[in-house]
Design a protein around this motif. Structure first.
Motif, mmCIF file in Angstrom:
data_model
loop_
_atom_site.group_PDB
_atom_site.id
_atom_site.type_symbol
_atom_site.label_atom_id
_atom_site.label_comp_id
_atom_site.label_asym_id
_atom_site.label_seq_id
_atom_site.Cartn_x
_atom_site.Cartn_y
_atom_site.Cartn_z
ATOM 1 N N GLY A 1 12.455 3.616 -50.666
ATOM 2 C CA GLY A 1 11.060 3.965 -50.412
ATOM 3 C C GLY A 1 10.216 3.863 -51.660
ATOM 4 O O GLY A 1 9.064 3.411 -51.620
ATOM 5 N N LEU A 2 10.782 4.283 -52.782
ATOM 6 C CA LEU A 2 10.056 4.177 -54.049
ATOM 7 C C LEU A 2 9.715 2.724 -54.358
ATOM 8 O O LEU A 2 8.595 2.404 -54.758
ATOM 9 C CB LEU A 2 10.888 4.794 -55.169
ATOM 10 C CG LEU A 2 10.210 4.904 -56.522
ATOM 11 C CD1 LEU A 2 8.999 5.831 -56.448
ATOM 12 C CD2 LEU A 2 11.194 5.418 -57.548
ATOM 13 N N TYR A 3 10.658 1.825 -54.131
ATOM 14 C CA TYR A 3 10.396 0.404 -54.358
ATOM 15 C C TYR A 3 9.307 -0.116 -53.422
ATOM 16 O O TYR A 3 8.473 -0.931 -53.828
ATOM 17 C CB TYR A 3 11.672 -0.419 -54.210
ATOM 18 C CG TYR A 3 12.599 -0.285 -55.385
ATOM 19 C CD1 TYR A 3 12.329 -0.955 -56.578
ATOM 20 C CD2 TYR A 3 13.723 0.520 -55.321
ATOM 21 C CE1 TYR A 3 13.176 -0.822 -57.666
ATOM 22 C CE2 TYR A 3 14.570 0.658 -56.402
ATOM 23 C CZ TYR A 3 14.292 -0.022 -57.577
ATOM 24 O OH TYR A 3 15.128 0.113 -58.658
ATOM 25 N N ASN A 4 9.309 0.345 -52.195
ATOM 26 C CA ASN A 4 8.234 -0.054 -51.277
ATOM 27 C C ASN A 4 6.883 0.442 -51.775
ATOM 28 O O ASN A 4 5.878 -0.253 -51.645
ATOM 29 C CB ASN A 4 8.525 0.440 -49.857
ATOM 30 C CG ASN A 4 9.425 -0.502 -49.116
ATOM 31 O OD1 ASN A 4 9.190 -1.697 -49.079
ATOM 32 N ND2 ASN A 4 10.488 0.024 -48.530
ATOM 33 N N GLY A 5 6.871 1.636 -52.356
ATOM 34 C CA GLY A 5 5.635 2.141 -52.949
ATOM 35 C C GLY A 5 5.176 1.283 -54.114
ATOM 36 O O GLY A 5 3.976 1.026 -54.283
ATOM 37 N N PHE A 6 6.125 0.811 -54.930
ATOM 38 C CA PHE A 6 5.770 -0.078 -56.042
ATOM 39 C C PHE A 6 5.175 -1.390 -55.532
ATOM 40 O O PHE A 6 4.235 -1.921 -56.123
ATOM 41 C CB PHE A 6 6.991 -0.377 -56.914
ATOM 42 C CG PHE A 6 7.484 0.791 -57.712
ATOM 43 C CD1 PHE A 6 6.631 1.784 -58.169
ATOM 44 C CD2 PHE A 6 8.830 0.902 -58.017
ATOM 45 C CE1 PHE A 6 7.090 2.855 -58.919
ATOM 46 C CE2 PHE A 6 9.313 1.966 -58.771
ATOM 47 C CZ PHE A 6 8.441 2.941 -59.220
ATOM 48 N N LEU A 7 5.733 -1.917 -54.445
ATOM 49 C CA LEU A 7 5.169 -3.150 -53.872
ATOM 50 C C LEU A 7 3.730 -2.917 -53.419
ATOM 51 O O LEU A 7 2.847 -3.737 -53.691
ATOM 52 C CB LEU A 7 6.030 -3.634 -52.702
ATOM 53 C CG LEU A 7 7.390 -4.204 -53.061
ATOM 54 C CD1 LEU A 7 8.209 -4.460 -51.807
ATOM 55 C CD2 LEU A 7 7.258 -5.475 -53.885
ATOM 56 N N ALA A 8 3.502 -1.805 -52.743
ATOM 57 C CA ALA A 8 2.141 -1.485 -52.295
ATOM 58 C C ALA A 8 1.204 -1.333 -53.486
ATOM 59 O O ALA A 8 0.081 -1.851 -53.482
ATOM 60 C CB ALA A 8 2.146 -0.210 -51.452
ATOM 61 N N ALA A 9 1.659 -0.637 -54.517
ATOM 62 C CA ALA A 9 0.830 -0.439 -55.708
ATOM 63 C C ALA A 9 0.499 -1.775 -56.368
ATOM 64 O O ALA A 9 -0.640 -2.002 -56.782
ATOM 65 C CB ALA A 9 1.542 0.482 -56.700
ATOM 66 N N GLY A 10 1.471 -2.653 -56.450
ATOM 67 C CA GLY A 10 1.228 -3.966 -57.044
ATOM 68 C C GLY A 10 0.224 -4.780 -56.258
ATOM 69 O O GLY A 10 -0.641 -5.462 -56.836
ATOM 70 N N LEU A 11 0.314 -4.721 -54.944
ATOM 71 C CA LEU A 11 -0.647 -5.439 -54.103
ATOM 72 C C LEU A 11 -2.062 -4.895 -54.291
ATOM 73 O O LEU A 11 -3.018 -5.663 -54.449
ATOM 74 C CB LEU A 11 -0.240 -5.345 -52.630
ATOM 75 C CG LEU A 11 1.019 -6.120 -52.246
ATOM 76 C CD1 LEU A 11 1.483 -5.718 -50.860
ATOM 77 C CD2 LEU A 11 0.779 -7.615 -52.342
ATOM 78 N N LEU A 12 -2.172 -3.581 -54.288
ATOM 79 C CA LEU A 12 -3.500 -2.972 -54.461
ATOM 80 C C LEU A 12 -4.039 -3.214 -55.871
ATOM 81 O O LEU A 12 -5.243 -3.421 -56.051
ATOM 82 C CB LEU A 12 -3.430 -1.481 -54.131
ATOM 83 C CG LEU A 12 -3.081 -1.181 -52.662
ATOM 84 C CD1 LEU A 12 -2.858 0.309 -52.466
ATOM 85 C CD2 LEU A 12 -4.133 -1.723 -51.714
ATOM 86 N N TRP A 13 -3.175 -3.228 -56.856
ATOM 87 C CA TRP A 13 -3.571 -3.536 -58.235
ATOM 88 C C TRP A 13 -4.107 -4.959 -58.325
ATOM 89 O O TRP A 13 -5.155 -5.205 -58.926
ATOM 90 C CB TRP A 13 -2.360 -3.333 -59.141
ATOM 91 C CG TRP A 13 -2.557 -3.661 -60.593
ATOM 92 C CD1 TRP A 13 -3.562 -3.221 -61.407
ATOM 93 C CD2 TRP A 13 -1.712 -4.462 -61.407
ATOM 94 N NE1 TRP A 13 -3.383 -3.711 -62.676
ATOM 95 C CE2 TRP A 13 -2.248 -4.478 -62.703
ATOM 96 C CE3 TRP A 13 -0.525 -5.166 -61.165
ATOM 97 C CZ2 TRP A 13 -1.657 -5.181 -63.751
ATOM 98 C CZ3 TRP A 13 0.058 -5.850 -62.210
ATOM 99 C CH2 TRP A 13 -0.515 -5.855 -63.483
ATOM 100 N N GLY A 14 -3.403 -5.904 -57.700
ATOM 101 C CA GLY A 14 -3.868 -7.289 -57.684
ATOM 102 C C GLY A 14 -5.235 -7.426 -57.028
ATOM 103 O O GLY A 14 -6.096 -8.166 -57.511
ATOM 104 N N LEU A 15 -5.433 -6.700 -55.945
ATOM 105 C CA LEU A 15 -6.745 -6.735 -55.284
ATOM 106 C C LEU A 15 -7.815 -6.096 -56.161
ATOM 107 O O LEU A 15 -8.928 -6.608 -56.263
ATOM 108 C CB LEU A 15 -6.685 -6.019 -53.926
ATOM 109 C CG LEU A 15 -5.904 -6.723 -52.829
ATOM 110 C CD1 LEU A 15 -5.860 -5.855 -51.579
ATOM 111 C CD2 LEU A 15 -6.486 -8.096 -52.515
ATOM 112 N N TRP A 16 -7.482 -4.966 -56.771
ATOM 113 C CA TRP A 16 -8.436 -4.256 -57.631
ATOM 114 C C TRP A 16 -8.927 -5.166 -58.752
ATOM 115 O O TRP A 16 -10.116 -5.188 -59.074
ATOM 116 C CB TRP A 16 -7.775 -3.006 -58.202
ATOM 117 C CG TRP A 16 -8.634 -2.251 -59.159
ATOM 118 C CD1 TRP A 16 -8.627 -2.336 -60.513
ATOM 119 C CD2 TRP A 16 -9.656 -1.313 -58.832
ATOM 120 N NE1 TRP A 16 -9.559 -1.497 -61.052
ATOM 121 C CE2 TRP A 16 -10.220 -0.857 -60.030
ATOM 122 C CE3 TRP A 16 -10.141 -0.807 -57.635
ATOM 123 C CZ2 TRP A 16 -11.234 0.071 -60.076
ATOM 124 C CZ3 TRP A 16 -11.150 0.129 -57.680
ATOM 125 C CH2 TRP A 16 -11.689 0.556 -58.884
#
Length: 116
Positions: A54-69
């Motif tokens: 789950g933590l890794y899935n959170g990192f994927l989400a964070a990376g996607l949102l960071w890229g969009l930001w």
């Protein structure tokens, strides 16, 4: 980035935030056991592994949102690529439906990010 690319990427990020919550919080509870088809003992025995996943899935989400930001296509495409690979691996080793739930949305988002 186009609005379609942004919406699809946010959808993928939200899916991974949802996976994170299911794996880190609900894994041993009725909702998590039902979603993942686990009996109570298997859920208890694998709870720590699920929290790590789950933590890794959170990192994927964070990376996607960071890229969009940052409006950074390269970063967004990198994390979408990670999601695609994870989805393909999950479909090959765990359950075929992962292909449609995880990999396909990320492929569509990557196409939109790259071309639109």
């Amino acid at each position: 980035m186009s609005i379609i690319a942004i919406v699809l990427t946010v959808l993928v990020a939200l899916l991974h935030l949802g996976f994170m919550v299911l794996e880190m919080v609900f894994w041993t509870r009725p909702l998590g056991r039902r979603v993942f088809g686990l009996d109570p003992q298997v859920a208890r025995d694998s709870a720590k592994l699920a929290m790590n996943q789950g933590l890794y899935n959170g990192f994927l989400a964070a990376g996607l949102l960071w890229g969009l930001w940052l409006d950074a296509r390269g970063i967004t495409l990198f994390f979408l690529g990670c999601v695609v690979v994870a989805g393909l691996f999950g479909a090959a080793t765990v359950k075929r439906s992962i292909l449609y739930v995880q990999a396909l949305p990320a492929i569509l988002a990557a196409i939109a990010v790259h071309y639109l």
